[in-house]
Write a protein that holds these residues in place. Structure first.
Motif, PDB file in Angstrom:
ATOM      1  N   PHE A 197       0.456  -1.781  -1.044  1.00 17.27           N
ATOM      2  CA  PHE A 197       1.704  -1.561  -1.765  1.00 17.27           C
ATOM      3  C   PHE A 197       1.681  -0.120  -2.251  1.00 17.27           C
ATOM      4  O   PHE A 197       0.658   0.353  -2.747  1.00 17.27           O
ATOM      5  CB  PHE A 197       1.824  -2.539  -2.938  1.00 17.27           C
ATOM      6  N   THR A 198       2.808   0.572  -2.093  1.00 15.85           N
ATOM      7  CA  THR A 198       2.841   2.003  -2.403  1.00 15.85           C
ATOM      8  C   THR A 198       3.973   2.342  -3.362  1.00 15.85           C
ATOM      9  O   THR A 198       4.906   1.566  -3.554  1.00 15.85           O
ATOM     10  CB  THR A 198       3.021   2.832  -1.122  1.00 15.85           C
ATOM     11  N   CYS A 199       3.848   3.547  -3.915  1.00 11.67           N
ATOM     12  CA  CYS A 199       4.859   4.094  -4.803  1.00 11.67           C
ATOM     13  C   CYS A 199       5.236   5.481  -4.302  1.00 11.67           C
ATOM     14  O   CYS A 199       4.354   6.302  -4.018  1.00 11.67           O
ATOM     15  CB  CYS A 199       4.315   4.177  -6.222  1.00 11.67           C
ATOM     16  N   TYR A 200       6.536   5.721  -4.214  1.00  6.64           N
ATOM     17  CA  TYR A 200       7.067   7.017  -3.800  1.00  6.64           C
ATOM     18  C   TYR A 200       7.923   7.590  -4.919  1.00  6.64           C
ATOM     19  O   TYR A 200       8.679   6.857  -5.569  1.00  6.64           O
ATOM     20  CB  TYR A 200       7.943   6.868  -2.557  1.00  6.64           C
ATOM     21  N   LEU A 201       7.801   8.889  -5.124  1.00 14.39           N
ATOM     22  CA  LEU A 201       8.722   9.635  -5.977  1.00 14.39           C
ATOM     23  C   LEU A 201       9.554  10.452  -5.012  1.00 14.39           C
ATOM     24  O   LEU A 201       9.021  11.343  -4.335  1.00 14.39           O
ATOM     25  CB  LEU A 201       7.975  10.530  -6.958  1.00 14.39           C
ATOM     26  N   ASP A 202      10.829  10.106  -4.917  1.00 18.30           N
ATOM     27  CA  ASP A 202      11.698  10.637  -3.874  1.00 18.30           C
ATOM     28  C   ASP A 202      11.048  10.290  -2.533  1.00 18.30           C
ATOM     29  O   ASP A 202      10.839   9.137  -2.259  1.00 18.30           O
ATOM     30  CB  ASP A 202      11.961  12.127  -4.080  1.00 18.30           C
ATOM     31  N   GLU A 203      10.655  11.238  -1.734  1.00 21.65           N
ATOM     32  CA  GLU A 203      10.035  10.962  -0.430  1.00 21.65           C
ATOM     33  C   GLU A 203       8.515  11.124  -0.462  1.00 21.65           C
ATOM     34  O   GLU A 203       7.851  10.950   0.556  1.00 21.65           O
ATOM     35  CB  GLU A 203      10.617  11.910   0.630  1.00 21.65           C
ATOM     36  N   LYS A 204       7.947  11.466  -1.629  1.00 18.77           N
ATOM     37  CA  LYS A 204       6.516  11.772  -1.731  1.00 18.77           C
ATOM     38  C   LYS A 204       5.713  10.532  -2.144  1.00 18.77           C
ATOM     39  O   LYS A 204       5.981   9.925  -3.184  1.00 18.77           O
ATOM     40  CB  LYS A 204       6.296  12.892  -2.738  1.00 18.77           C
ATOM     41  N   LEU A 205       4.708  10.201  -1.340  1.00 20.20           N
ATOM     42  CA  LEU A 205       3.793   9.107  -1.671  1.00 20.20           C
ATOM     43  C   LEU A 205       2.896   9.559  -2.817  1.00 20.20           C
ATOM     44  O   LEU A 205       2.198  10.569  -2.706  1.00 20.20           O
ATOM     45  CB  LEU A 205       2.950   8.750  -0.448  1.00 20.20           C
ATOM     46  N   ILE A 206       2.934   8.838  -3.944  1.00 22.06           N
ATOM     47  CA  ILE A 206       2.164   9.265  -5.115  1.00 22.06           C
ATOM     48  C   ILE A 206       1.146   8.235  -5.593  1.00 22.06           C
ATOM     49  O   ILE A 206       0.329   8.530  -6.457  1.00 22.06           O
ATOM     50  CB  ILE A 206       3.074   9.675  -6.290  1.00 22.06           C
ATOM     51  N   GLY A 207       1.178   7.025  -5.045  1.00 19.77           N
ATOM     52  CA  GLY A 207       0.220   6.020  -5.474  1.00 19.77           C
ATOM     53  C   GLY A 207       0.243   4.806  -4.574  1.00 19.77           C
ATOM     54  O   GLY A 207       1.135   4.650  -3.735  1.00 19.77           O
ATOM     55  N   GLY A 208      -0.764   3.968  -4.758  1.00 19.71           N
ATOM     56  CA  GLY A 208      -0.834   2.770  -3.941  1.00 19.71           C
ATOM     57  C   GLY A 208      -1.837   1.773  -4.473  1.00 19.71           C
ATOM     58  O   GLY A 208      -2.534   2.025  -5.455  1.00 19.71           O
ATOM     59  N   CYS A 209      -1.889   0.655  -3.793  1.00 25.57           N
ATOM     60  CA  CYS A 209      -2.795  -0.414  -4.186  1.00 25.57           C
ATOM     61  C   CYS A 209      -3.192  -1.197  -2.942  1.00 25.57           C
ATOM     62  O   CYS A 209      -2.336  -1.613  -2.159  1.00 25.57           O
ATOM     63  CB  CYS A 209      -2.078  -1.329  -5.174  1.00 25.57           C
ATOM     64  N   TYR A 210      -4.519  -1.378  -2.755  1.00 29.47           N
ATOM     65  CA  TYR A 210      -5.043  -2.180  -1.656  1.00 29.47           C
ATOM     66  C   TYR A 210      -5.189  -3.609  -2.162  1.00 29.47           C
ATOM     67  O   TYR A 210      -5.837  -3.851  -3.176  1.00 29.47           O
ATOM     68  CB  TYR A 210      -6.408  -1.670  -1.217  1.00 29.47           C
ATOM     69  N   VAL A 211      -4.592  -4.552  -1.430  1.00 28.00           N
ATOM     70  CA  VAL A 211      -4.580  -5.956  -1.840  1.00 28.00           C
ATOM     71  C   VAL A 211      -5.159  -6.816  -0.724  1.00 28.00           C
ATOM     72  O   VAL A 211      -4.757  -6.702   0.430  1.00 28.00           O
ATOM     73  CB  VAL A 211      -3.134  -6.422  -2.147  1.00 28.00           C
ATOM     74  N   SER A 212      -6.105  -7.695  -1.088  1.00 29.91           N
ATOM     75  CA  SER A 212      -6.676  -8.624  -0.115  1.00 29.91           C
ATOM     76  C   SER A 212      -6.632 -10.040  -0.695  1.00 29.91           C
ATOM     77  O   SER A 212      -6.107 -10.247  -1.787  1.00 29.91           O
ATOM     78  CB  SER A 212      -8.121  -8.231   0.230  1.00 29.91           C
ATOM     79  N   ASN A 213      -7.213 -10.978   0.026  1.00 31.14           N
ATOM     80  CA  ASN A 213      -7.277 -12.361  -0.461  1.00 31.14           C
ATOM     81  C   ASN A 213      -8.711 -12.749  -0.832  1.00 31.14           C
ATOM     82  O   ASN A 213      -9.081 -13.916  -0.746  1.00 31.14           O
ATOM     83  CB  ASN A 213      -6.676 -13.326   0.556  1.00 31.14           C
ATOM     84  N   ALA A 214      -9.499 -11.782  -1.267  1.00 31.80           N
ATOM     85  CA  ALA A 214     -10.878 -12.059  -1.689  1.00 31.80           C
ATOM     86  C   ALA A 214     -10.887 -13.023  -2.880  1.00 31.80           C
ATOM     87  O   ALA A 214      -9.970 -13.033  -3.689  1.00 31.80           O
ATOM     88  CB  ALA A 214     -11.582 -10.755  -2.065  1.00 31.80           C
ATOM     89  N   PHE A 215     -11.941 -13.825  -2.974  1.00 29.30           N
ATOM     90  CA  PHE A 215     -12.130 -14.793  -4.062  1.00 29.30           C
ATOM     91  C   PHE A 215     -10.968 -15.782  -4.156  1.00 29.30           C
ATOM     92  O   PHE A 215     -10.640 -16.256  -5.233  1.00 29.30           O
ATOM     93  CB  PHE A 215     -12.344 -14.087  -5.403  1.00 29.30           C
ATOM     94  N   ASN A 216     -10.310 -16.052  -3.003  1.00 28.78           N
ATOM     95  CA  ASN A 216      -9.157 -16.959  -2.975  1.00 28.78           C
ATOM     96  C   ASN A 216      -8.120 -16.588  -4.024  1.00 28.78           C
ATOM     97  O   ASN A 216      -7.582 -17.444  -4.727  1.00 28.78           O
ATOM     98  CB  ASN A 216      -9.601 -18.415  -3.143  1.00 28.78           C
ATOM     99  N   SER A 217      -7.853 -15.295  -4.127  1.00 24.76           N
ATOM    100  CA  SER A 217      -6.899 -14.779  -5.105  1.00 24.76           C
ATOM    101  C   SER A 217      -6.160 -13.600  -4.501  1.00 24.76           C
ATOM    102  O   SER A 217      -6.529 -13.090  -3.448  1.00 24.76           O
ATOM    103  CB  SER A 217      -7.637 -14.317  -6.366  1.00 24.76           C
ATOM    104  N   ILE A 218      -5.115 -13.177  -5.202  1.00 24.55           N
ATOM    105  CA  ILE A 218      -4.525 -11.883  -4.884  1.00 24.55           C
ATOM    106  C   ILE A 218      -5.494 -10.883  -5.505  1.00 24.55           C
ATOM    107  O   ILE A 218      -5.582 -10.770  -6.725  1.00 24.55           O
ATOM    108  CB  ILE A 218      -3.118 -11.740  -5.487  1.00 24.55           C
ATOM    109  N   TYR A 219      -6.264 -10.220  -4.653  1.00 24.12           N
ATOM    110  CA  TYR A 219      -7.353  -9.372  -5.146  1.00 24.12           C
ATOM    111  C   TYR A 219      -6.979  -7.897  -5.000  1.00 24.12           C
ATOM    112  O   TYR A 219      -6.630  -7.435  -3.921  1.00 24.12           O
ATOM    113  CB  TYR A 219      -8.653  -9.653  -4.393  1.00 24.12           C
ATOM    114  N   ILE A 220      -7.081  -7.182  -6.097  1.00 22.96           N
ATOM    115  CA  ILE A 220      -6.798  -5.754  -6.118  1.00 22.96           C
ATOM    116  C   ILE A 220      -8.094  -5.019  -5.794  1.00 22.96           C
ATOM    117  O   ILE A 220      -9.002  -4.961  -6.617  1.00 22.96           O
ATOM    118  CB  ILE A 220      -6.256  -5.308  -7.491  1.00 22.96           C
TER     119      ILE A 220
END
Length: 140
Positions: free
Chosen positions: A50-73
């Motif tokens: 999942f990412t965040c853009y300010l206008d057209e510039k990528l400024i942040g993100g988050c890697y998400v998996s299903n580790a530990f049978n959860s939504i894992y950050i």
């Protein structure tokens, strides 16, 4: 304008994300610094981004998996010049992930009763706890 989205899982995107992830931690990366594990798992679909853009510039993100049978950050990252500037980018990315829980469950073909992560500071633990995330059980 700030926008959030589920990112495409391509090699180009994975490399761009690794560059931003490392820069968000104060590292001036070279291609040798990129984590092959994350690049491979983004491309093969084991990790959603999942990412965040300010206008057209990528400024942040988050890697998400299903580790530990959860939504894992796995990682949450924001470029330093956008940290603690009142944008609350990290918090909003985490909120966006929770809002899109059903999409994540559909993707992994699994229902999740909790969301987990590894908090690196007391400040982050407090924020994550308020938002409903639980700490990674291997670190408690």
């Amino acid at each position: 304008m700030i926008t959030y989205k589920l990112e495409e899982q391509t090699l180009e995107t994975a490399v761009k994300l690794e560059d931003i992830r490392l820069r968000s931690y104060g590292i001036k990366p070279t291609p040798n610094d990129y984590d092959k594990y994350y690049i491979d798992n983004i491309i093969n679909g084991s990790i959603l981004v999942f990412t965040c853009y300010l206008d057209e510039k990528l400024i942040g993100g988050c890697y998400v998996s299903n580790a530990f049978n959860s939504i894992y950050i796995d990682y949450l990252f924001v470029l330093p010049e956008y940290q603690q500037k009142g944008f609350h980018i990290g918090k909003k990315i985490l909120e966006y992930i929770l809002i899109n829980k059903k999409q994540i469950e559909d993707y992994f073909n699994q229902e999740f009763s909790e969301s987990k992560l590894y908090a690196t500071s007391d400040k982050s633990k407090k924020l994550y706890s308020k938002m409903g995330y639980k700490e990674d059980p291997t670190t408690e």
